[in-house]
Design an enzyme around this catalytic site. Sequence first.
Site, PDB file in Angstrom:
ATOM      1  N   GLN A  31      34.177  51.230  32.348  1.00 22.12           N
ATOM      2  CA  GLN A  31      35.086  50.093  32.411  1.00 22.12           C
ATOM      3  C   GLN A  31      34.368  48.743  32.313  1.00 22.12           C
ATOM      4  O   GLN A  31      33.332  48.508  32.948  1.00 22.12           O
ATOM      5  CB  GLN A  31      35.893  50.173  33.714  1.00 22.12           C
ATOM      6  N   CYS A  79      44.588  49.518  34.704  1.00 25.69           N
ATOM      7  CA  CYS A  79      44.045  49.417  33.343  1.00 25.69           C
ATOM      8  C   CYS A  79      43.214  50.639  32.945  1.00 25.69           C
ATOM      9  O   CYS A  79      43.102  50.974  31.775  1.00 25.69           O
ATOM     10  CB  CYS A  79      43.216  48.150  33.202  1.00 25.69           C
ATOM     11  N   LYS A 135      43.613  55.554  41.961  1.00 23.60           N
ATOM     12  CA  LYS A 135      44.679  55.042  41.099  1.00 23.60           C
ATOM     13  C   LYS A 135      44.730  55.824  39.782  1.00 23.60           C
ATOM     14  O   LYS A 135      45.801  56.157  39.279  1.00 23.60           O
ATOM     15  CB  LYS A 135      44.440  53.564  40.767  1.00 23.60           C
ATOM     16  N   SER A 172      44.125  25.442  44.098  1.00 24.53           N
ATOM     17  CA  SER A 172      44.352  24.908  42.747  1.00 24.53           C
ATOM     18  C   SER A 172      45.596  24.026  42.670  1.00 24.53           C
ATOM     19  O   SER A 172      45.726  23.220  41.740  1.00 24.53           O
ATOM     20  CB  SER A 172      44.533  26.062  41.752  1.00 24.53           C
ATOM     21  N   HIS A 190      38.096  49.298  28.163  1.00 19.61           N
ATOM     22  CA  HIS A 190      37.797  50.450  29.030  1.00 19.61           C
ATOM     23  C   HIS A 190      37.814  51.713  28.166  1.00 19.61           C
ATOM     24  O   HIS A 190      38.798  52.006  27.485  1.00 19.61           O
ATOM     25  CB  HIS A 190      38.860  50.608  30.115  1.00 19.61           C
ATOM     26  N   SER A 224      35.439  42.491  32.646  1.00 20.90           N
ATOM     27  CA  SER A 224      36.631  41.632  32.776  1.00 20.90           C
ATOM     28  C   SER A 224      37.680  42.321  33.638  1.00 20.90           C
ATOM     29  O   SER A 224      38.559  41.659  34.195  1.00 20.90           O
ATOM     30  CB  SER A 224      37.205  41.261  31.405  1.00 20.90           C
ATOM     31  N   GLY A 225      37.601  43.641  33.772  1.00 15.60           N
ATOM     32  CA  GLY A 225      38.503  44.377  34.655  1.00 15.60           C
ATOM     33  C   GLY A 225      38.301  44.011  36.113  1.00 15.60           C
ATOM     34  O   GLY A 225      39.178  44.246  36.942  1.00 15.60           O
ATOM     35  N   THR A 245      45.265  30.803  36.935  1.00 13.41           N
ATOM     36  CA  THR A 245      43.864  30.393  36.746  1.00 13.41           C
ATOM     37  C   THR A 245      42.917  31.584  36.586  1.00 13.41           C
ATOM     38  O   THR A 245      41.781  31.408  36.157  1.00 13.41           O
ATOM     39  CB  THR A 245      43.402  29.566  37.966  1.00 13.41           C
TER      40      THR A 245
HETATM   41  P1  NAP Z   1      40.888  36.692  39.292  1.00 15.51           P
HETATM   42  O1  NAP Z   1      40.305  36.344  37.977  1.00 15.51           O
HETATM   43  O2  NAP Z   1      40.008  36.730  40.478  1.00 15.51           O
HETATM   44  O3  NAP Z   1      42.116  35.663  39.559  1.00 15.51           O
HETATM   45  C1  NAP Z   1      42.791  35.670  40.779  1.00 15.51           C
HETATM   46  C2  NAP Z   1      44.001  34.751  40.747  1.00 15.51           C
HETATM   47  O4  NAP Z   1      44.675  34.872  42.016  1.00 15.51           O
HETATM   48  C3  NAP Z   1      43.654  33.270  40.589  1.00 15.51           C
HETATM   49  O5  NAP Z   1      44.641  32.631  39.825  1.00 15.51           O
HETATM   50  C4  NAP Z   1      43.714  32.771  42.031  1.00 15.51           C
HETATM   51  O6  NAP Z   1      44.027  31.396  42.146  1.00 15.51           O
HETATM   52  C5  NAP Z   1      44.872  33.577  42.538  1.00 15.51           C
HETATM   53  N1  NAP Z   1      44.886  33.622  43.994  1.00 15.51           N
HETATM   54  C6  NAP Z   1      43.893  33.991  44.828  1.00 15.51           C
HETATM   55  N2  NAP Z   1      44.290  33.853  46.120  1.00 15.51           N
HETATM   56  C7  NAP Z   1      45.568  33.399  46.070  1.00 15.51           C
HETATM   57  C8  NAP Z   1      46.522  33.047  47.063  1.00 15.51           C
HETATM   58  N3  NAP Z   1      46.247  33.122  48.365  1.00 15.51           N
HETATM   59  N4  NAP Z   1      47.742  32.609  46.653  1.00 15.51           N
HETATM   60  C9  NAP Z   1      48.033  32.528  45.338  1.00 15.51           C
HETATM   61  N5  NAP Z   1      47.167  32.833  44.349  1.00 15.51           N
HETATM   62  C10 NAP Z   1      45.946  33.259  44.721  1.00 15.51           C
HETATM   63  O7  NAP Z   1      41.610  38.115  39.250  1.00 15.51           O
HETATM   64  P2  NAP Z   1      42.184  38.922  37.976  1.00 15.51           P
HETATM   65  O8  NAP Z   1      41.128  39.772  37.389  1.00 15.51           O
HETATM   66  O9  NAP Z   1      42.944  37.998  37.097  1.00 15.51           O
HETATM   67  O10 NAP Z   1      43.175  39.938  38.706  1.00 15.51           O
HETATM   68  C11 NAP Z   1      44.403  39.489  39.261  1.00 15.51           C
HETATM   69  C12 NAP Z   1      45.234  40.704  39.649  1.00 15.51           C
HETATM   70  O11 NAP Z   1      45.464  41.511  38.488  1.00 15.51           O
HETATM   71  C13 NAP Z   1      44.552  41.591  40.686  1.00 15.51           C
HETATM   72  O12 NAP Z   1      45.546  42.135  41.538  1.00 15.51           O
HETATM   73  C14 NAP Z   1      43.942  42.696  39.821  1.00 15.51           C
HETATM   74  O13 NAP Z   1      43.803  43.900  40.541  1.00 15.51           O
HETATM   75  C15 NAP Z   1      44.990  42.832  38.732  1.00 15.51           C
HETATM   76  N6  NAP Z   1      44.500  43.403  37.470  1.00 15.51           N
HETATM   77  C16 NAP Z   1      43.402  42.888  36.829  1.00 15.51           C
HETATM   78  C17 NAP Z   1      43.009  43.476  35.613  1.00 15.51           C
HETATM   79  C18 NAP Z   1      41.847  42.943  34.826  1.00 15.51           C
HETATM   80  O14 NAP Z   1      41.569  43.535  33.763  1.00 15.51           O
HETATM   81  N7  NAP Z   1      41.158  41.869  35.255  1.00 15.51           N
HETATM   82  C19 NAP Z   1      43.696  44.543  35.098  1.00 15.51           C
HETATM   83  C20 NAP Z   1      44.803  45.022  35.756  1.00 15.51           C
HETATM   84  C21 NAP Z   1      45.188  44.448  36.943  1.00 15.51           C
HETATM   85  P3  NAP Z   1      42.871  30.285  42.439  1.00 15.51           P
HETATM   86  O15 NAP Z   1      42.200  30.063  41.140  1.00 15.51           O
HETATM   87  O16 NAP Z   1      43.657  29.110  42.899  1.00 15.51           O
HETATM   88  O17 NAP Z   1      41.969  30.849  43.487  1.00 15.51           O
END
Ligand code: NAP
Length: 360
Positions: free
Chosen positions: A185, A158, A214, A40, A252, A188-189, A12
Amino acid sequence: MKQFSVGIIGATGMVGQRFATLLEHHPWFTVTALAASARSAGKTYREAAGPRWAMKTPMPASMEDMVLLDATADIGKIKELVDFVFCAVDMPKDQIRALEEAYAREEIPVISNNSAHRSTPDVPMIVPEINADHAAVIDAQRARLGTKRGFIAVKSNCSLQSYVPALHPLKDVYGLKNVLACTYQAISGAGKTFESFPEILDNVIPFIGGEEEKSEQEPLKMWGRVQGDRIVNATGPSITTQCLRVPVSDGHMAAVFASFEKKPEIEDIKKIWASFSGPAQELELPSAPKQFLHYFEEDNRPQAKLDRELERGMAVSIGRLRPDHQYDIKFVCLSHNTLRGAAGGAVLMAELLAVKGYLA
Ligand code: NAP
């Protein structure tokens, strides 16, 4: 190539949505399970992610009615549905570490976007054009976990997906010594859109928690080598960074300064960038850009809007390469943070691991 059934854990979220759109028409990978938090679980993907859908393309029709599983409670069910999972969840690091290990121990390979395991010495952090050989450490990790199939592989942060690729082909040729990188950056990051992050409008926020550490340390793992049961980090170059959040939706950018043992000629660097390729191109992986590094001569390149989508957001755009009076060179580079920098980079890594037989 064999067909693989895959799950998206964190489906999600911002990165999870990217996975969904990238995998919709993937030639090898078919999404057969979606999971997120207990909040969810039990809802359809449309109900849970529809109201916060942040992609430019619609939610894949084949996934709209899939019912979300609970990423923690339903591992047994997920195991029946998938060959491996992509994982991108927003949870405390120790919980992510435990979750990813639980999947691996259930013999479900995990291709992760999370940072929790990036410094684990037997977890490879692969950019296929740079360090495809690090996959070899998976055997040692499986021995530690006591698994036959299960393992964890991670994608790097990223922020560094623009300047590390640009510096990589110069590193050994000229002896890369010192790097200073300031990153600009996109929101969306942080998993945000302009709607959910109004304080970024007309603003620059000069702090992203943990990002500078990092950005400085992860390249040393990527430039390290497999030795026995672990990856031993490189001891150089010395890297210092400042990471800023800017009001841009995606992409970025990095302003980079670098010095070398042997001073390079500007025109030679451009030729090296233009001809650089790695296993991703040689193996013709489905998500690989044809050309990884693109240099633009125009003074105003690379701009976020035009170049972040280059080669489906999987290439790096570079501009403004010039000599510097303190360092040897300086340049500006750009990569798409949720494509090459997150979900796209993870899909590319999975393609490499599939070809190498680690997902069999
Ligand atoms: P996000 O939009 O906040 O999405 C978070 C996701 O984690 C949602 O699907 C959420 O589900 C789920 N979640 C939260 N708590 C949970 C739990 N207790 N058990 C299982 N699922 C859970 O975050 P995002 O930006 O996609 O980032 C996700 C990861 O990727 C992070 O570790 C981030 O550091 C990494 N990342 C992000 C980017 C980027 O560009 N955004 C780049 C590199 C790495 P619900 O909807 O059910 O809450």
